[in-house]
Structure formats: structure tokens, C-alpha cells
Enzyme design. Sequence first.
Site, PDB file in Angstrom:
ATOM      1  N   ASP A   1    -106.226 -38.272  13.137  1.00  0.00           N
ATOM      2  CA  ASP A   1    -107.406 -39.099  12.894  1.00  0.00           C
ATOM      3  C   ASP A   1    -106.900 -40.505  12.551  1.00  0.00           C
ATOM      4  O   ASP A   1    -105.735 -40.810  12.792  1.00  0.00           O
ATOM      5  CB  ASP A   1    -108.314 -38.473  11.819  1.00  0.00           C
TER       6      ASP A   1
ATOM      7  N   SER B   1    -104.129 -35.762   0.555  1.00  0.00           N
ATOM      8  CA  SER B   1    -104.447 -35.055   1.804  1.00  0.00           C
ATOM      9  C   SER B   1    -103.238 -34.666   2.636  1.00  0.00           C
ATOM     10  O   SER B   1    -103.347 -33.796   3.490  1.00  0.00           O
ATOM     11  CB  SER B   1    -105.386 -35.912   2.658  1.00  0.00           C
TER      12      SER B   1
ATOM     13  N   HIS C   1    -104.286 -39.686   9.278  1.00  0.00           N
ATOM     14  CA  HIS C   1    -103.316 -38.590   9.114  1.00  0.00           C
ATOM     15  C   HIS C   1    -102.588 -38.268  10.403  1.00  0.00           C
ATOM     16  O   HIS C   1    -103.225 -38.195  11.466  1.00  0.00           O
ATOM     17  CB  HIS C   1    -104.038 -37.320   8.649  1.00  0.00           C
TER      18      HIS C   1
END
Length: 360
Positions: free
Chosen positions: A335, A46, A338
Site C-alpha cells: 500500500d 504496523s 507498507h
Amino acid sequence: MYLTYSSSSSLTIFLVSLLLVGDHGRARIILPENVTVPAVIAFGDSIVDQGANNNLKTLVKANFAPYGKDFVAGKPTGRFSNNKTPADMIVEQLGIKVLLPAYLDPSLDDKELLTGVSFASGGSGYDPQTPKITAVLSFADQLDQFKEYIEKLKGIVGEERTQYILANSLFLVVAGSDDLANTYFTIGIRRLQYDIPSYTNLMVSSASNFIQDIYKLGARRIGVFNAPPIGCLPSQRTLGGNGLRMCVEEYNKAAQLYNSKLQPEIKHLNGTLAQSRIVNIDIYRPLLAIIENPLQYGLEVVDRGCCGTGNIEVAVLCNQLLPTCLDDSKYLFWDSYHPTEKGYNILISQVVGKYISDFF
Ligand SMILES: *[C@@H]1O[C@H](CO)[C@@H](O)[C@H](O)[C@H]1NC(C)=O
Ligand SMILES: *[C@@H]1O[C@H](CO)[C@@H](O)[C@H](O)[C@H]1NC(C)=O
């Protein structure tokens, strides 16, 4: 901002010789004479997923608000942040283009293909179990798509130019956090079979095999990110701590052990694969330095994310029903897993300054 920040480090002279502040105040890398980097090509998880998961049947997605809150027109694109990812920042600093698209973006034209794409898929990892748990693209899937991509390049510019693009582009390989934080610690399915020393061996050997695979296909300039201090990610403070939400020492120790094995393996590959420049990119120490000393970097909150309570929300759990913090530029994390664009910018500016010359 960039130059002010760098002037406090020992890298000042090196950076000043490499960087120039562009039209919009953004640092731009000046490459050595006759060096060209035609494209950036990313693999992994990610951190450099540019929207690959948007059409997958997985919960590891970010193509809804509040993701993309500070992106062009506030558009959620599948990037796991409020704005750009490190892949965008690097392709922009190299002066190639402003955003790195996902290979799976259906609107890609030839020019986008020729200047680079990302194959990365949020939730993926070196351990083949990691992408299975999250139903995302494995490194084997990403390699298959890369082979398909190479055939497309050959169709557009021919065999010889394709080999040139592959040999001169910057490849980014970014994974490992999900193997450790999710597969090993949180879900724990690998704990039955492996202790931490043997699991980190598995990760390093899988990373090494992948690097050799892309080398065989023509990649030469390859930057491999190590693992961050996963015990300090907000979600891991919540899940792995004792209620006090301190960094989880056991998790950080595992990341350190993995990193200490990855580095010599990268050095070995760099020394044995002819004409390669394979560079171990340390993100552990710079991220920990920010977490330990946020004010020095203009940040205020480093132990929770901006989305929701910040303690646990990530992917589908961070969604439009939740409030976000008032000023995400004061937060290291967007979040619970991340970084914010601000956090990534601080990190990537340092990384680019420190490592770019190792690729040429
Ligand atoms: C750059 O390329 C030009 C043309 O090929 C050559 O004349 C020059 O010597 C090269 N410069 C360096 C530093 O290699
Ligand atoms: C990688 O290998 C090249 C020689 O092929 C060497 O010049 C360079 O210093 C090595 N880089 C690292 C980071 O060890």
C-alpha cells in the site's frame, strides 16, 4: 534466491556459515551450539502488527481485502501487507514456527504463548500522542499486556521456566515511522511544541525507557529497528512532495537524525544493562538501497504501492473496492506505506544475516 542474492555482498562468508537452505528453499538460521531461542516477542507498530487492531475502534486496520491477498487462502488477518510481516519471517527463519500470532488473537493456545506473540499495534509510536491520534495501543498498553502475558506463562510452565524463556527469547521493538511521518509531519500537532532535534530526543528517550522496562521484566536479547527513509514512502512522496513525488528530503533528514541518536543510546543500554544484548537494527540504509536500485533486487516499482493508485491508499483507504497491481512481486510497496512480502523478504534476509550473531 537468498544465497544468490547474498553472494553479491561482502557478508557472503558469514552468511554461508550461518544459513542453510531448508526443505522449501527458505533460508533457516543455524544458531551457535547450545544457543536456543524459545520464542519471538514483538512490540511496536504496523510493521509487526499481526492483527492487534482487528477489534479496536480505529481506522488503522488491515483485516479486509485486498490485505492478505497472498496469505494462506488469501485471508486478511490484520497484517499490513499482502502476506507475511517481518515478525513472521523472523520467527520462521529461527525455526520456531511459521507465523507469529497477535497476543490479542482469541484462539491462542498454550503452545503459541510459549513460542511467542506480538503486542504491536499499527499506527503506534514512541510519542504517547501517536497512538492517541489513531486510537490504537500505546507502548504503555503493550507493556501492560506483556505483564499479563508473563503471568500466563508462569501459570503454564512456572516461574523458573518463564524467566528462562524471557531471558533467551528474541524481542523485537519496531516503531518511529508513525511518530515522524504522521504525528510530526502530516498531522503536525507536535510541530507547535517541538523542532525536529527536540522531537527526535523525545522519541529516543521514550524508546530507551521502554527497552529498560522490558529488561526489568526479564528480556535480554532485544533488537530495536531504527526508522526507515520515511520521505520515500509512497504516501509521503504524495503528501510532502512538491507534486513531483520525489523522496521528501526533509523527512529523510529527520529519520537520519533520529537514527543517529538512537544508535548510541542502544549501545549505551547494551553496555550498562547486565547480560543484555541490545542491538540497533538499521533498516534505513537497506531500504534506501532498494529504492535507489530496484532492478538489482528484482523489483520494478518503488514509488507507489500495489493497492489502488498506490499514491495514498493505506488501511481503510486500501479496500476491496480498489483494483490491485497485476504482479505484487515487482513492487516494493503493497500500500502507500507498507512493503510487500517481497520487499520485506529482501529486507529481512539482509537484516537477519547481518545482526543475528550480535544476540549471542
Ligand atoms: C554444550 O552443552 C553441553 C552440555 O551441557 C556441554 O558439554 C558442551 O561443552 C557445551 N558446548 C559449548 C560449545 O558450550
Ligand atoms: C553488547 O555488549 C556485549 C557485552 O555485554 C558485547 O560483547 C557486544 O559486543 C555489545 N554489542 C554491541 C552491538 O555493541
